[in-house]
Design an enzyme around this catalytic site. Structure first.
Site, short mmCIF file in Angstrom:
data_model
loop_
_atom_site.label_atom_id
_atom_site.label_comp_id
_atom_site.label_asym_id
_atom_site.label_seq_id
_atom_site.Cartn_x
_atom_site.Cartn_y
_atom_site.Cartn_z
N ASP A 1 0.92 -1.21 0.23
CA ASP A 1 -0.28 0.44 0.30
C ASP A 1 1.15 1.01 0.00
OD1 ASP A 1 -2.61 0.92 0.74
OD2 ASP A 1 -1.63 2.55 2.38
N GLY B 1 -4.86 2.20 -0.48
CA GLY B 1 -4.95 1.58 -1.80
C GLY B 1 -5.00 -0.07 -1.81
N ASP B 2 -4.45 -0.86 -0.67
CA ASP B 2 -5.33 -2.20 -0.53
C ASP B 2 -6.90 -2.13 -0.18
OD1 ASP B 2 -3.05 -3.89 0.04
OD2 ASP B 2 -2.78 -2.89 2.20
N LEU B 3 -7.42 -1.10 0.50
CA LEU B 3 -9.47 -1.27 0.69
C LEU B 3 -9.65 -0.23 -0.57
CD1 LEU B 3 -9.36 0.18 4.59
CD2 LEU B 3 -9.12 -1.61 3.45
#
Length: 386
Positions: A146, A174-176
């Site tokens: 992320d 970024g991840d979520l």
């Protein structure tokens, strides 16, 4: 308006979850919350890396982070590098509607669990990949984190105070973001399959998730030709729309049009500012933002945050306090009213809390049906009849 609940929205949809850490597990948890039967496939012995990511005072071995991302799933352990493990995967894949993986590009193919391998077993499968930078392009082979994605997709360059050090977003956007976008695309592909009988392959990345959120920043670049800079809490398109200091803390003020600007000035006894050329238009207020905020903070220096919020809301000006997560999740009545704190029983940890589902479906509400699974908890149940 809600009605009596019917079956879960994704009841009857089986998802094989080959993901670990955050982006993939968040995607599959969203699907699981909506009723999909998500089977989490984990390496024997260690399981998902996040199971052991935090040292926490819990009775069991699994970390709070794992609990936060893996409710409503079942877990089986398979060694995909072994013939037996691969055979079990293929048996499970034959009954799967969706497969999700977040290996580095090329790994799924080397293991024999990529889209081409699965579609030979289940021709109409919806197969999704999440990676750091996508399956092709100059950066495709880079590690997907992320922080790195935020930096390379622009978020870090516009986060923080003007003139200060670049700062990552406080939340792992970024991840979520990649997890949410992938879940949306999976549902789109599933809808297409219902119409046509066709499965398909889809993929997204942390990089694209961050870049896709850069709506105002890309607009500023395309319109002006200048790279957007850090503005702290201020808005790129209007002023005042930011955090302002009060006597005992901070308040967010959103006077982002002329009507609200005039209401703000009237509420604070600063009506003379509406005739000041420096603040006569939104463009002028943005050009003189520092002077404007200094004047507002001078006025609010003698008023508490609660007093300020009440005053502004009563005047029809959008405003709110800055709350920390203890204030929100432990004490805020709105978070409770909106069902954003859920509880479930865990066989090892006992009664636990987790964030609720953020979308309220009237007929098929998302719900916590299963505790986050113990490693391999469902081996006998699933591998015996796979």
């Amino acid at each position: 308006m809600t009605t009596s609940p019917s079956a879960d929205a994704l009841d009857g949809i089986r998802v094989l979850d080959l993901t670990q850490v955050m982006a993939g597990p968040y995607c599959t948890m969203l699907l699981a919350d909506l009723g999909a039967d998500v089977i989490k496939i984990e390496p024997p012995g260690s399981g998902d890396q996040v199971r052991r990511s935090w040292d926490a005072p819990l009775p069991g071995r699994d970390s709070p982070a794992f609990h936060a991302l893996n409710r409503n799933k079942r877990s089986v352990t398979l060694d995909l590098r072994s013939d037996a493990g691969l055979a079990d995967f293929r048996r499970l894949a034959a009954g799967a509607d969706v497969v999700v993986e977040n290996f580095r590009p090329g790994v799924a193919a080397r293991l024999g669990v990529d889209y081409e391998a699965v579609r030979r077993i289940r021709a109409d499968v919806v197969y999704a990949s999440i990676s750091g930078f996508g399956q092709y392009g100059p950066y495709a082979g880079r590690p997907g984190y992320d922080l790195i994605a935020q930096g390379m997709a622009g978020a870090v360059s516009v986060t923080g105070d003007p003139g200060g050090m670049p700062v990552k977003c406080g939340l792992p956007v970024g991840d979520l973001g990649a997890g949410m976008l992938c879940a949306v695309a999976i549902l789109g592909a599933h809808t297409h399959r219902l119409r046509t009988g066709e499965g398909q392959y889809l993929e997204t990345s942390l990089y694209e998730a961050v870049l896709a959120m850069s709506v105002w920043e890309s607009t500023e670049l395309f319109a002006s030709g200048r790279a957007p800079q850090r503005l702290g809490s201020a808005h790129r398109m209007s002023a005042p729309y930011q955090v302002v200091r009060t006597a005992d803390g901070y308040v967010t003020v959103a006077a982002n049009n002329e009507r609200l600007w005039h209401r703000l000035c009237a509420a604070l006894g600063l009506g003379h500012l509406t005739d000041d050329e420096r603040f006569a238009t939104n463009t002028a207020r943005m050009e003189h933002r520092a002077e404007l905020i200094a004047l507002l903070e001078g006025r609010l220096a003698a008023e508490s945050t609660d007093e300020c919020v009440t005053r502004l809301l009563d005047a029809g000006v959008p405003a709110g306090p800055i709350l920390d997560y203890e204030q929100i999740l432990e004490h805020d009545p709105h978070a409770r009213a909106r069902g954003m704190v859920e509880e479930y029983d865990h066989p090892v940890e006992g009664r636990r809390r987790v964030l609720g589902f953020p979308v309220k479906l009237g007929r098929t509400p998302a719900r916590v049906r299963r505790h986050p699974p113990l490693l391999g908890e469902h081996n006998e149940e699933l591998l015996g009849d796979a």
